[in-house]
Structure formats: C-alpha cells, structure tokens
Design a protein around this motif. Structure first.
Motif, PDB file in Angstrom:
ATOM      1  N   GLU A  26       0.827  -1.209   0.000  1.00 32.32           N
ATOM      2  CA  GLU A  26       0.000   0.000   0.000  1.00 32.32           C
ATOM      3  C   GLU A  26       0.865   1.264   0.000  1.00 32.32           C
ATOM      4  N   LEU A  27       2.022   1.191   0.630  1.00 31.52           N
ATOM      5  CA  LEU A  27       2.941   2.332   0.580  1.00 31.52           C
ATOM      6  C   LEU A  27       3.377   2.587  -0.856  1.00 31.52           C
ATOM      7  N   ALA A  28       3.717   1.520  -1.581  1.00 33.61           N
ATOM      8  CA  ALA A  28       4.115   1.674  -2.981  1.00 33.61           C
ATOM      9  C   ALA A  28       2.980   2.221  -3.830  1.00 33.61           C
ATOM     10  N   ALA A  29       1.759   1.801  -3.510  1.00 36.92           N
ATOM     11  CA  ALA A  29       0.595   2.261  -4.266  1.00 36.92           C
ATOM     12  C   ALA A  29       0.135   3.653  -3.851  1.00 36.92           C
ATOM     13  N   GLY A  30       0.718   4.185  -2.788  1.00 39.67           N
ATOM     14  CA  GLY A  30       0.309   5.493  -2.285  1.00 39.67           C
ATOM     15  C   GLY A  30      -1.004   5.474  -1.546  1.00 39.67           C
ATOM     16  N   THR A  31      -1.502   4.271  -1.202  1.00 36.43           N
ATOM     17  CA  THR A  31      -2.812   4.142  -0.554  1.00 36.43           C
ATOM     18  C   THR A  31      -2.715   3.799   0.928  1.00 36.43           C
ATOM     19  N   LEU A 133      22.831  -6.097  10.946  1.00 37.98           N
ATOM     20  CA  LEU A 133      22.773  -6.144   9.484  1.00 37.98           C
ATOM     21  C   LEU A 133      21.371  -6.151   8.885  1.00 37.98           C
ATOM     22  N   PRO A 134      20.383  -6.874   9.431  1.00 40.40           N
ATOM     23  CA  PRO A 134      19.074  -6.884   8.762  1.00 40.40           C
ATOM     24  C   PRO A 134      18.448  -5.509   8.569  1.00 40.40           C
ATOM     25  N   CYS A 135      18.682  -4.583   9.485  1.00 40.44           N
ATOM     26  CA  CYS A 135      18.098  -3.248   9.314  1.00 40.44           C
ATOM     27  C   CYS A 135      18.633  -2.576   8.055  1.00 40.44           C
ATOM     28  N   PHE A 136      19.883  -2.842   7.709  1.00 40.70           N
ATOM     29  CA  PHE A 136      20.436  -2.347   6.452  1.00 40.70           C
ATOM     30  C   PHE A 136      19.894  -3.151   5.268  1.00 40.70           C
ATOM     31  N   TRP A 137      20.102  -4.454   5.323  1.00 46.58           N
ATOM     32  CA  TRP A 137      19.893  -5.303   4.151  1.00 46.58           C
ATOM     33  C   TRP A 137      18.425  -5.442   3.797  1.00 46.58           C
ATOM     34  N   VAL A 138      17.558  -5.623   4.786  1.00 51.48           N
ATOM     35  CA  VAL A 138      16.128  -5.760   4.509  1.00 51.48           C
ATOM     36  C   VAL A 138      15.569  -4.462   3.922  1.00 51.48           C
ATOM     37  N   TYR A 139      15.982  -3.328   4.473  1.00 52.78           N
ATOM     38  CA  TYR A 139      15.489  -2.055   3.935  1.00 52.78           C
ATOM     39  C   TYR A 139      15.984  -1.829   2.515  1.00 52.78           C
ATOM     40  N   TRP A 140      17.208  -2.227   2.235  1.00 53.45           N
ATOM     41  CA  TRP A 140      17.728  -2.091   0.878  1.00 53.45           C
ATOM     42  C   TRP A 140      16.916  -2.962  -0.080  1.00 53.45           C
ATOM     43  N   GLU A 141      16.628  -4.198   0.314  1.00 53.42           N
ATOM     44  CA  GLU A 141      15.829  -5.063  -0.551  1.00 53.42           C
ATOM     45  C   GLU A 141      14.427  -4.485  -0.742  1.00 53.42           C
ATOM     46  N   VAL A 142      13.833  -3.997   0.326  1.00 59.46           N
ATOM     47  CA  VAL A 142      12.492  -3.417   0.237  1.00 59.46           C
ATOM     48  C   VAL A 142      12.496  -2.197  -0.678  1.00 59.46           C
ATOM     49  N   GLY A 143      13.447  -1.296  -0.479  1.00 61.10           N
ATOM     50  CA  GLY A 143      13.498  -0.102  -1.311  1.00 61.10           C
ATOM     51  C   GLY A 143      13.634  -0.430  -2.782  1.00 61.10           C
ATOM     52  N   CYS A 144      14.531  -1.378  -3.108  1.00 62.39           N
ATOM     53  CA  CYS A 144      14.738  -1.754  -4.511  1.00 62.39           C
ATOM     54  C   CYS A 144      13.527  -2.482  -5.089  1.00 62.39           C
ATOM     55  N   ALA A 145      12.822  -3.254  -4.255  1.00 59.26           N
ATOM     56  CA  ALA A 145      11.680  -4.027  -4.741  1.00 59.26           C
ATOM     57  C   ALA A 145      10.466  -3.140  -5.020  1.00 59.26           C
ATOM     58  N   ILE A 146      10.225  -2.160  -4.162  1.00 54.00           N
ATOM     59  CA  ILE A 146       8.985  -1.391  -4.315  1.00 54.00           C
ATOM     60  C   ILE A 146       9.157  -0.134  -5.162  1.00 54.00           C
ATOM     61  N   ILE A 160      10.762   5.923   0.025  1.00 52.12           N
ATOM     62  CA  ILE A 160      11.170   4.904  -0.947  1.00 52.12           C
ATOM     63  C   ILE A 160      12.519   5.251  -1.543  1.00 52.12           C
ATOM     64  N   ASP A 161      12.694   6.507  -1.930  1.00 54.79           N
ATOM     65  CA  ASP A 161      13.945   6.931  -2.573  1.00 54.79           C
ATOM     66  C   ASP A 161      15.141   6.803  -1.625  1.00 54.79           C
ATOM     67  N   THR A 162      14.921   7.053  -0.338  1.00 56.08           N
ATOM     68  CA  THR A 162      16.010   6.950   0.632  1.00 56.08           C
ATOM     69  C   THR A 162      16.589   5.546   0.673  1.00 56.08           C
ATOM     70  N   TYR A 163      15.708   4.549   0.702  1.00 53.91           N
ATOM     71  CA  TYR A 163      16.179   3.179   0.894  1.00 53.91           C
ATOM     72  C   TYR A 163      16.447   2.439  -0.415  1.00 53.91           C
ATOM     73  N   ALA A 164      16.143   3.072  -1.543  1.00 51.69           N
ATOM     74  CA  ALA A 164      16.525   2.515  -2.843  1.00 51.69           C
ATOM     75  C   ALA A 164      17.728   3.238  -3.426  1.00 51.69           C
ATOM     76  N   ALA A 165      18.282   4.191  -2.687  1.00 49.40           N
ATOM     77  CA  ALA A 165      19.404   4.982  -3.190  1.00 49.40           C
ATOM     78  C   ALA A 165      20.668   4.130  -3.268  1.00 49.40           C
ATOM     79  N   PRO A 166      21.472   4.305  -4.308  1.00 50.82           N
ATOM     80  CA  PRO A 166      22.728   3.540  -4.416  1.00 50.82           C
ATOM     81  C   PRO A 166      23.625   3.691  -3.199  1.00 50.82           C
TER      82      PRO A 166
END
Length: 220
Positions: A26-31, A133-146, A160-166
């Motif tokens: 729902e976050l990705a959908a903006g709803t 580590l999971p707080c880094f890695w899971v958020y990175w996966e989530v950001g890239c996925a959504i 979204i942009d924060t956690y998908a940033a290179p």
C-alpha cells in the motif's frame, strides 16, 4: 558460499513475507492510510535513536579500523535520517515535536531495540553486527523491490527513494562484508549464534511494519 549468502537464503520465507506485507504494497501504491504511516514514522524515530546507540557500541567494539569507521558513520547517518527525513514527514503528516516526544515505544519497537541492546551489552561483537545487518539489508531489498512498483506522484516517495538509493546499497554492502569477515574468523558456535541474531532481527523487521500497519499499542 559465505555466511551472509547462506543466512540470506535461509530467511527467504521471512523476506517474502516482508515484501508481501500490505504496509509495503500500500505504501508503494500510495494508498497506505496516513495514520499507519504516522504510527510508523514516530516509532521509527524512537527506533533509530536506539539503533544509533547500538551502532556506536559496535564501532567501539570493532577490532578493525574499517569496522570502527563504518559503524560510527552508520550511527551518524541514523541520527541524520531521524533529524532530516523524519522531521519532514512529521510536518507532512501533522506530527508535532511534543506529540512525538510523548509517544511510548510500541511492543514491537521496544522488543527490537531491547534485543539489539542486549546483543551490544551481553553477546559477542560478531553476534552484535549480525543482528545489526538486517536493518540495512532488509530495507535495501524493500526499497529496490517497491521503487519500480511505486505510483508517481506518491506521498511516500522520499521514504522509498532513501532506501533505494545507491548510497544506501553501498553502505549495506560494506556492513555485509564486515559480517562475512567476522564469520569467516569465528568458531562454528559463534557462527551459529550470529545466524540466530540475524534471524531474530529479521523477524523483528516484519513485526515492526506489521505493528505500524495495525497501529499497535500496549494491550493494557
């Protein structure tokens, strides 16, 4: 296969559950209801304040200069995110400073931060950084996925942009390398304890989003 690759594969069911959670879809959908995101961002602010302390302890305990630099930088970034991204969202979603200051940690937030603090206080450095580590890695996966799924415009785009940033992915890679190096030098018993810490922290990642979606409070 290194430690991180092995444990990442082992927790694949947890990772799928995280990515499938309605909070994130729902976050990705903006709803996503603004009340759920408001709950999340306040609790995340409380979480990051404690996470920064845990990172600072990891920096102090790190046996290498690379570890001391990485975890001290991570602690600084955690504070900057809390001060920057969160404050912007507080303004956007109507959370005053007094309101945020008066909120107690939810059961999920308190459980997660207390677990990390217990690793920092009572367990090995290797277990501590595996739990970090999971707080880094899971958020990175989530950001890239959504990010590819996210609607535009989206009220949650800065998150979204924060956690998908290179740059966030690069930081994740560096922490993962430190964990792999620690695991390679560890005994089998310590590696098992590291795997447990990683699993528990990943479970808490799911619980944190779920608690925000439900706007969890203390039952009594």
């Amino acid at each position: 296969m290194g430690f991180c690759a092995e444990i990442w594969e082992e927790v694949a069911p947890l990772r799928r559950a995280i990515l499938a959670h309605p909070f994130l879809s729902e976050l990705a959908a903006g709803t996503l209801p603004s009340a759920s995101f408001q709950h999340y961002i306040v609790q995340d602010s409380l979480y990051l304040a404690e996470y920064a302390r845990v990172l600072a302890i990891a920096a102090a305990r790190a046996p290498s200069a690379a570890g001391r630099l990485e975890f001290s930088d991570g602690a600084k970034v955690a504070v900057q995110v809390e001060e920057g991204l969160h404050q912007a969202f507080f303004a956007q979603f109507g959370v005053s400073g007094d309101m945020a200051a008066g909120v107690e940690p939810s059961p999920a937030c308190l459980g997660y931060t207390s677990y990390l603090a217990s690793l920092a206080a009572t367990r090995t450095y290797e277990e501590l950084i595996a739990g970090i580590l999971p707080c880094f890695w899971v958020y990175w996966e989530v950001g890239c996925a959504i990010r590819p799924q996210a609607v535009n415009p989206n009220p949650y785009a800065p998150w979204i942009d924060t956690y998908a940033a290179p740059e966030f992915g690069e930081a994740t890679d560096r922490v993962r390398a430190l964990v792999d190096a620690a695991a390679e030098a560890a005994t089998p018993a310590v590696r098992d304890a590291m795997a447990k810490a990683f699993r528990v922290a990943t479970r808490y990642e799911w619980m944190f989003w779920d608690s925000a979606y439900r706007r969890e409070s203390w039952p009594i």
